[in-house]
Design a protein around this motif. Structure first.
Motif, PDB file in Angstrom:
ATOM      1  N   ILE A 265       0.836  -0.967   0.047  1.00  0.00           N
ATOM      2  CA  ILE A 265      -0.047  -0.059  -0.058  1.00  0.00           C
ATOM      3  C   ILE A 265       0.811   1.107  -0.125  1.00  0.00           C
ATOM      4  CG2 ILE A 265      -1.801   1.537   1.225  1.00  0.00           C
ATOM      5  CD1 ILE A 265      -2.897  -1.076   2.111  1.00  0.00           C
ATOM      6  N   ALA A 266       2.086   1.298   0.794  1.00  0.00           N
ATOM      7  CA  ALA A 266       2.774   2.365   0.832  1.00  0.00           C
ATOM      8  C   ALA A 266       3.360   2.766  -0.658  1.00  0.00           C
ATOM      9  CB  ALA A 266       4.018   2.113   1.880  1.00  0.00           C
ATOM     10  N   THR A 267       3.650   1.622  -1.326  1.00  0.00           N
ATOM     11  CA  THR A 267       4.109   1.664  -2.566  1.00  0.00           C
ATOM     12  C   THR A 267       3.246   2.391  -3.649  1.00  0.00           C
ATOM     13  OG1 THR A 267       5.505  -0.139  -2.720  1.00  0.00           O
ATOM     14  CG2 THR A 267       5.120   0.692  -4.824  1.00  0.00           C
ATOM     15  N   GLY A 268       1.765   2.159  -3.339  1.00  0.00           N
ATOM     16  CA  GLY A 268       0.901   2.807  -4.217  1.00  0.00           C
ATOM     17  C   GLY A 268       0.599   4.361  -3.776  1.00  0.00           C
ATOM     18  N   TRP A 269       0.734   4.465  -2.397  1.00  0.00           N
ATOM     19  CA  TRP A 269       0.469   5.741  -1.565  1.00  0.00           C
ATOM     20  C   TRP A 269       1.506   6.908  -2.175  1.00  0.00           C
ATOM     21  CZ3 TRP A 269      -3.151   7.509   1.720  1.00  0.00           C
ATOM     22  CH2 TRP A 269      -2.935   8.955   2.442  1.00  0.00           C
ATOM     23  N   HIS A 270       2.978   6.203  -2.324  1.00  0.00           N
ATOM     24  CA  HIS A 270       4.003   6.830  -2.723  1.00  0.00           C
ATOM     25  C   HIS A 270       3.819   7.507  -4.245  1.00  0.00           C
ATOM     26  CE1 HIS A 270       8.267   8.587  -3.249  1.00  0.00           C
ATOM     27  NE2 HIS A 270       8.198   7.633  -4.184  1.00  0.00           N
ATOM     28  N   ALA A 271       3.267   6.645  -5.167  1.00  0.00           N
ATOM     29  CA  ALA A 271       3.168   6.951  -6.395  1.00  0.00           C
ATOM     30  C   ALA A 271       2.050   8.036  -6.577  1.00  0.00           C
ATOM     31  CB  ALA A 271       2.564   5.457  -7.298  1.00  0.00           C
ATOM     32  N   VAL A 272       0.802   7.723  -5.876  1.00  0.00           N
ATOM     33  CA  VAL A 272      -0.196   8.730  -6.086  1.00  0.00           C
ATOM     34  C   VAL A 272       0.147  10.227  -5.581  1.00  0.00           C
ATOM     35  CG1 VAL A 272      -2.329   9.305  -5.057  1.00  0.00           C
ATOM     36  CG2 VAL A 272      -1.815   6.909  -6.083  1.00  0.00           C
ATOM     37  N   THR A 273       1.129  10.036  -4.337  1.00  0.00           N
ATOM     38  CA  THR A 273       1.456  11.326  -3.577  1.00  0.00           C
ATOM     39  C   THR A 273       2.195  12.268  -4.793  1.00  0.00           C
ATOM     40  OG1 THR A 273       1.250  10.544  -1.499  1.00  0.00           O
ATOM     41  CG2 THR A 273       2.713  12.432  -1.836  1.00  0.00           C
ATOM     42  N   LYS A 274       3.186  11.223  -5.451  1.00  0.00           N
ATOM     43  CA  LYS A 274       4.055  12.026  -6.411  1.00  0.00           C
ATOM     44  C   LYS A 274       3.296  12.387  -7.415  1.00  0.00           C
ATOM     45  CE  LYS A 274       8.472  10.883  -8.272  1.00  0.00           C
ATOM     46  NZ  LYS A 274       9.793  10.283  -8.214  1.00  0.00           N
TER      47      LYS A 274
ATOM     48  N   LEU B 138      -4.624  -2.034  -6.735  1.00  0.00           N
ATOM     49  CA  LEU B 138      -5.645  -1.647  -5.899  1.00  0.00           C
ATOM     50  C   LEU B 138      -5.196  -0.458  -4.818  1.00  0.00           C
ATOM     51  CD1 LEU B 138      -8.569  -1.905  -4.860  1.00  0.00           C
ATOM     52  CD2 LEU B 138      -7.728  -4.214  -3.812  1.00  0.00           C
ATOM     53  N   ALA B 139      -4.095  -0.512  -4.286  1.00  0.00           N
ATOM     54  CA  ALA B 139      -3.588   0.451  -3.261  1.00  0.00           C
ATOM     55  C   ALA B 139      -3.547   1.870  -4.035  1.00  0.00           C
ATOM     56  CB  ALA B 139      -2.098   0.052  -2.804  1.00  0.00           C
ATOM     57  N   ALA B 140      -3.112   1.776  -5.278  1.00  0.00           N
ATOM     58  CA  ALA B 140      -3.023   3.287  -5.843  1.00  0.00           C
ATOM     59  C   ALA B 140      -4.411   3.684  -5.943  1.00  0.00           C
ATOM     60  CB  ALA B 140      -2.342   3.163  -7.220  1.00  0.00           C
TER      61      ALA B 140
END
Length: 340
Positions: free
Chosen positions: A148-157, A181-183
C-alpha cells in the motif's frame, strides 16, 4: 528456522533448518507472523530477476514481533508488534538526510542479496525500519502496509506533478493487484473521485469492484478510457502494453507515474510526450514518511476494509505461487503465515 527458499527457476523448497539471521549494527530480530507475496517475488521465481539469484529467501512484505535483544543487548522493543519497512538505506547520505531514503545509492532490501527475505520465521532488520502496528490491527492486515505504501507514494508523487487538484482530476490505474488496488484506494483517500482501473484478470476485477472506489474494466475487451482524456495515469504493471495504453490515455499536460517493473522496453510515445508536454516519472517504493502515513491511513479507515487478502500457510507457499501465476486467485494479495 523454517523458511521457504527459492532454489532455482520455478522452484521453491520449504525447509525446517535454515540458518538464523545474523544481526548487524542496530538491528533486531523480528519473528514473522504474516508476509505477502509480491510481484517481484513472482518475477524472481520465474528466473526473471538477476538481482535475486538462487538460493535465496524471498519476501519483503512482513509484519511480526520483535524477539529478544538487539546486538547491543538492548531489549527496549522486545515483544512489540511491528510492520517492517524492508528498504534499508545508509542513513547518512544526502538522500537519506533529506527524507528520500528510497533514492539512497547504498540502499538494500530484504529478499535481495546480501539480505535474506521474510518468507521465514525470522528476519533481521534495523530498528529504524520498524513501524508499530496500531492497536486492533491484525497482523495479516498490517503486512499490507508495504504494497500500500508503494501505491501511496506513487499517488502522492503524481498529485504533486499534475496541474489540477486530485478532486478535479481523472485518473487511470493499470493493474488490479495489491499495488494497483492500493493506488486506487490512495487516489480516493486523497480526494480523487474519477478513477478507472484496468485489469485483465476477471477474478481480480471482481475483487476490485467490492471496494467501490473506481470503475473497473478489461482493457483487452472493453477499452473504456478515451484517448487524451486522463490527467494522471499510474502504471502499476509496467510492460509494453500498459505503457502504450498510458501514452494513449494521458491528456496534454498530463502525468504518467510508472511503478511496475515487468519489463523495460518499448511502449512509450516519447514524441507525444514532447509535443504535448506530458510529464513521465518513475516511482520506486516509498519514503519512511510515506510508510507512516500509509499505516495511519490504514488504521483510520481511509483506505477501506482492506479485506482483499487470502491467507495460506508458509509451507504451502509453492502452491500459492503456482495459483497466482495461473490466475486462480481472486484476492489482490496472498499472505503467507509461518506455522507456529
Amino acid at each position: 528456522m523454517k523458511a521457504l527458499v527459492y532454489t532455482g527457476e520455478r522452484s521453491l523448497t520449504y525447509i525446517e533448518d535454515a540458518a538464523m539471521p545474523t544481526l548487524r549494527d542496530d538491528e533486531v530480530l523480528v519473528q514473522i507472523n504474516a508476509v505477502g507475496i509480491c510481484g517481484s517475488d513472482l518475477h524472481a521465481y520465474l528466473g526473471h530477476d538477476s538481482r535475486r539469484p538462487a538460493p535465496l529467501i524471498l519476501g519483503h512484505e512482513g509484519a511480526g514481533f520483535v524477539r529478544g535483544a538487539d546486538n547491543t543487548g538492548n531489549r527496549d522493543l522486545d515483544g512489540q508488534a511491528v510492520v517492517i519497512n524492508p528498504l534499508v538505506s545508509c542513513g547518512h547520505c544526502s538522500y537519506c538526510r533529506t527524507g528520500f531514503e528510497n533514492q539512497c545509492g547504498s540502499r538494500e532490501i530484504i529478499s535481495m542479496p546480501p539480505r535474506q527475505g521474510a518468507f521465514a520465521e525470522y528476519v533481521a532488520i534495523p530498528k529504524r525500519n520498524l513501524v508499530p502496528v496500531p492497536e486492533g490491527m491484525s497482523m495479516a492486515t498490517a503486512s499490507l502496509a508495504e504494497p500500500i505504501a508503494t501505491g501511496w507514494h506513487a499517488v502522492t508523487k503524481g498529485a504533486n506533478l499534475v496541474n489540477r487538484p486530485l478532486v478535479e482530476s481523472k485518473a487511470l490505474v493499470y493493474g488490479g493487484g495489491a499495488v494497483g488496488l492500493a493506488a486506487a484506494l490512495s487516489l480516493y483517500a486523497q480526494g480523487c473521485r474519477q478513477i478507472f482501473l484496468a485489469e485483465t484478470n476477471e477474478l481480480r476485477r471482481e475483487t476490485v469492484k467490492t471496494t467501490s472506489v473506481c470503475t473497473v474494466f478489461d482493457p483487452l475487451s472493453n477499452p473504456l478510457v478515451a484517448s487524451n482524456s486522463i490527467d494522471l495515469v499510474v502504471d502499476c504493471v509496467g510492460n509494453k502494453h500498459t505503457r502504450m495504453g498510458s501514452s494513449d490515455a494521458v491528456k496534454p499536460g498530463g502525468v504518467v507515474v510508472h511503478v511496475g517493473l515487468q519489463d523495460s522496453i518499448e511502449g512509450l510515445d516519447v514524441r507525444k510526450f514532447t509535443l504535448q508536454e506530458v510529464t513521465f516519472t518513475g516511482s520506486y517504493t516509498y519514503t519512511m514518511q510515506d510508510f507512516h502515513a500509509t499505516v495511519e491511513a490504514m488504521h483510520n479507515g481511509a483506505l477501506g476494509a482492506l479485506d482483499w487478502i487470502q491467507e495460506r500457510p508458509l509451507s504451502e507457499g509453492a502452491d500459492a505461487f503456482d495459483d497466482l501465476l495461473n490466475g486462480r486467485i481472486a484476492a489482490a494479495k496472498v499472505v503467507l503465515r509461518p506455522e507456529k
